[in-house]
Design an enzyme around this catalytic site. Structure first.
Site: not given
Lengths: 464, 464
Positions: A287, A299, A333-334, A361, A431
């Site tokens: 993504h 990520d 995606e997130e 991912d 994140h």
């Protein structure tokens, strides 16, 4: 260590190959083995994924849906794949949410005697802002049952502080993440139902450090929307400690985040037409969007550059796939999975036949194998190829969860496959502001791309 | 990545267990599985290896044989193991070489027009100094054959620059290291034989960066001793480039390193007496010495703290080993292997019976399995236990090289076993200023210690 001598591994393991009913001949086995070696050599000698990642993360940066950086990433992916001379590169339009963090993000603990302690916090993705300073007492819980057992007056008007740690005894860190994630996802709803004014959530990581971890959270339209913030694990431990000494302390939270109108964005697709079965499609993707706090390296910058690299490796190794292969950079995606849903929807509308979809991912760490989400007989077919990957350390071919972006294709494809790599370090940086380019090792990234290209080569040759 | 759901793995894989002739009963299998889970839980919940490593690397630091830090590390290891309440902790005296780097370490390239470029260099361990500035022209070679083919006047009075890179296409980086290492080990001898005044060696790493990597080199008493220095890979590429434009450039090297008289030092041994077969010994160890440029974290602080932790895990899990287990901190692996030789010599003199020796000296990265150095039948016995390790990702039980410190025990033990972990990042930092505590991930370190303790548990219960 001084000197290591290890054995050459090129053809090791092939002796264990179990021939299937549709037995592949010894000759094709040997040619497969040599073709995999070509792919890995190309990746390790002339790999482009690392320099692509440097640009995507360093020059473009964090790419939250709706941001200018996400738009730049779309254009960059398109141009990068066009330069590879693929048969077709195109965009798929998709509307995405547009949440912004805003400038202010601040928290302070005021003790009984008014003494202030700064806390590092970040808004969870999708949270409403605090509209100035939000001051309230804090009640700590470690489970939903604890929250349910609290009398109303212990919760009303307060912050609920969800402080259940991830379980360090799980060997796969993703399992611990999945289990603890309900606090982040549902904390604001459950706290608001009891009259709380805000939710504070312990960061989802097994590390002990000062980084708050963002991530998506949700609201229930029937319940009032209260702000939700993450505390670092060190911060959560500190707050918990302080609450024991001063249960009446005040927490001050200030966040300027907000949700703006939706924005037009895109999935980016690059395609090599299949030489024999052009109507059977194999997807490989990651993504393109990422959280905003850092560069979105592991990520999921790594998944994107590996997917592009997989197509480049096939071309550069002179391996023309018999089935059509598509690298897909999924958008959003997130915080929405709009891109994944859109891809599946368009594929269905066009009556496309998908053979398999692979997603990377879980970071760009050393490959371990693949998680195969398919009927048992199909899982077995994929597992037959495992011996070809043994020389490269990709040995875990297991049934398991694939990936969020390809999940919507479930009913339209024979197999969903998740690229599986070492996951011990992933949630340390996941994140957070620490998910940066320098955390990615060049070889680990390249080996991953090569393993994905190798699986595509086999899928495109043998089908499922 | 948003959410991962994976399957519980505790008892997975046990279905594949192949029963041996001395078939273990299903009941003992189940109890083994549960005992391994105990060991891993203890490591992941209450592990002490990470904090021990913090002290050994951060407070004590680099520990080259003969240095005050090596002596501090001996005392610290002894005290640390004494606190664990082992049955016996003792030192084994051993004389070690005492090489010191000295304060000055400097290099500069002077072009044809006298323009200077600073190069980051480090003396190879054991090198003589330059006795002031050593200035000479440079001749580059990429193989021994190239050196042999050079006419004498192209070599005499010059630096020979050994610039063969490690081969990036090997999947196991240790194999590439082993193959390229001859330049570092023998470069000074072969260059001096041809009348050169110094040897410059490309650092042994697959990374492209500015760190020079030290490491041991040797002299031949019949050949004159010339200084030998490592260049970083970036530096080596730069020098090679400059030589193409200005073959007559001058290289200035200044190093104040020297070899001092030998020093008394120690192996440190901690022991749990076997409950049933006290006279059969299982060794687990790492080397306490390290190169001086950094903290010796992955090489080999991690091996030391994992070995101490392995004994602690057995005790804390209530698993009394039936055979005697010893954690050995070997002294002087890096530039002499005196500690390893001394241990084997004393064991032989005492008529001790060793069952197996395990060494961790490939870094503290995520475990992959074990390399077993033993007759084929013994390798097979160890491989029988592999299914018990599958839930923990330690699946590679292969015949292979074990470890430098335990190698001298070869004729006195049934099996030598090397702890095998992910090695993609190891040579990025190996023997450089970058081998520091922050490069070690807590969980990766702990999983390694648990896998070693688990293997010891099985060895001590079943023998070989």
């Amino acid at each position: 260590m001084r000197v290591l001598f290890r054995r050459g591994l090129l053809l090791a393991g092939l002796g264990f190959f179990t021939l299937s009913a549709q037995a592949q001949t010894a000759a094709s086995l040997k040619s497969d083995s040599l073709n995999l070696r070509k792919i890995y050599n190309e990746a390790l000698l002339n790999g482009q994924s690392y320099e692509n990642l440097r640009y995507l993360t360093g020059t473009i940066g964090g790419r939250l849906s709706g941001s200018p950086q996400a738009e730049q990433a779309v254009q960059w992916s398109k141009t990068t794949m066009e330069k590879l001379g693929l048969d077709r590169v195109y965009l798929q339009e998709v509307m995405v949410p547009h949440w912004v963090r805003g400038a202010k993000e601040k928290a302070e603990i005021k003790g009984d005697k008014g003494k202030g302690i700064d806390m590092s916090v970040c808004a969870l993705g999708g949270s409403v802002g605090t509209n100035g300073k939000l001051k309230a007492q804090v009640v700590e819980v470690k489970s939903w049952a604890e929250l349910a057992a609290l009398p109303d007056d212990k919760v009303r008007g307060k912050f609920v502080f969800f402080n259940r740690p991830m379980n360090p005894t799980y060997i796969e860190t993703g399992q611990a993440y999945g289990e603890a994630g309900d606090q982040r996802r549902n904390g604001a709803i459950e706290a608001a139902k009891r009259g709380a004014v805000g939710a504070l959530v312990r960061s989802l990581t097994l590390a002990h450090d000062d980084f708050p971890h963002t991530g998506t959270m949700r609201y229930d339209e029937k319940v009032s929307k209260i702000p939700a913030a993450a505390l670092s694990t060190n911060g959560a431990d500190q707050l918990s400690q302080l609450l024991k000494a001063s249960p009446g302390l005040t927490f001050e939270l200030e966040m300027a985040c907000e949700t703006l109108p939706e924005v037009k964005s895109y999935n980016v697709v690059g395609e090599i037409k299949g030489s024999k079965y052009p109507n059977e499609v194999i997807v490989v993707g990651g993504h393109l969007d990422s959280w905003d706090l850092a560069q979105g390296a592991h990520d999921d910058g790594t998944g994107c550059v590996q997917s592009i690299e997989a197509l480049r490796l096939l071309k550069a190794s002179g391996l023309k796939p018999e089935r059509t292969v598509r690298a897909v950079m999924f958008m959003n995606e997130e915080n929405g999975v709009r891109g994944g849903n859109k891809y599946a929807e368009l594929a269905k509308a066009a009556g496309e036949k998908h053979l398999a979809a692979i997603e990377s991912d879980g970071g760009g760490f050393t490959p371990r194998g693949f998680n195969i989400e398919a009927p048992a007989a199909t899982v077995k077919k994929v597992q037959q190829w495992q011996p070809l990957f043994r020389p490269y350390g990709s040995t875990e071919f297991k049934a398991g969860h694939s990936g969020t972006d390809i999940e919507p294709l479930k009913d339209q494809t024979k197999a969903l496959i998740g690229y599986d790599c070492d996951d011990q370090r992933y949630f340390d940086i996941h994140h957070t502001a620490a998910d940066t380019f320098d955390k990615v090792n060049r070889r680990e990234l390249e080996l991953g791309g090569a393993s994905m290209a190798s699986l595509i080569y086999l899928l495109s040759k043998y089908g499922l």
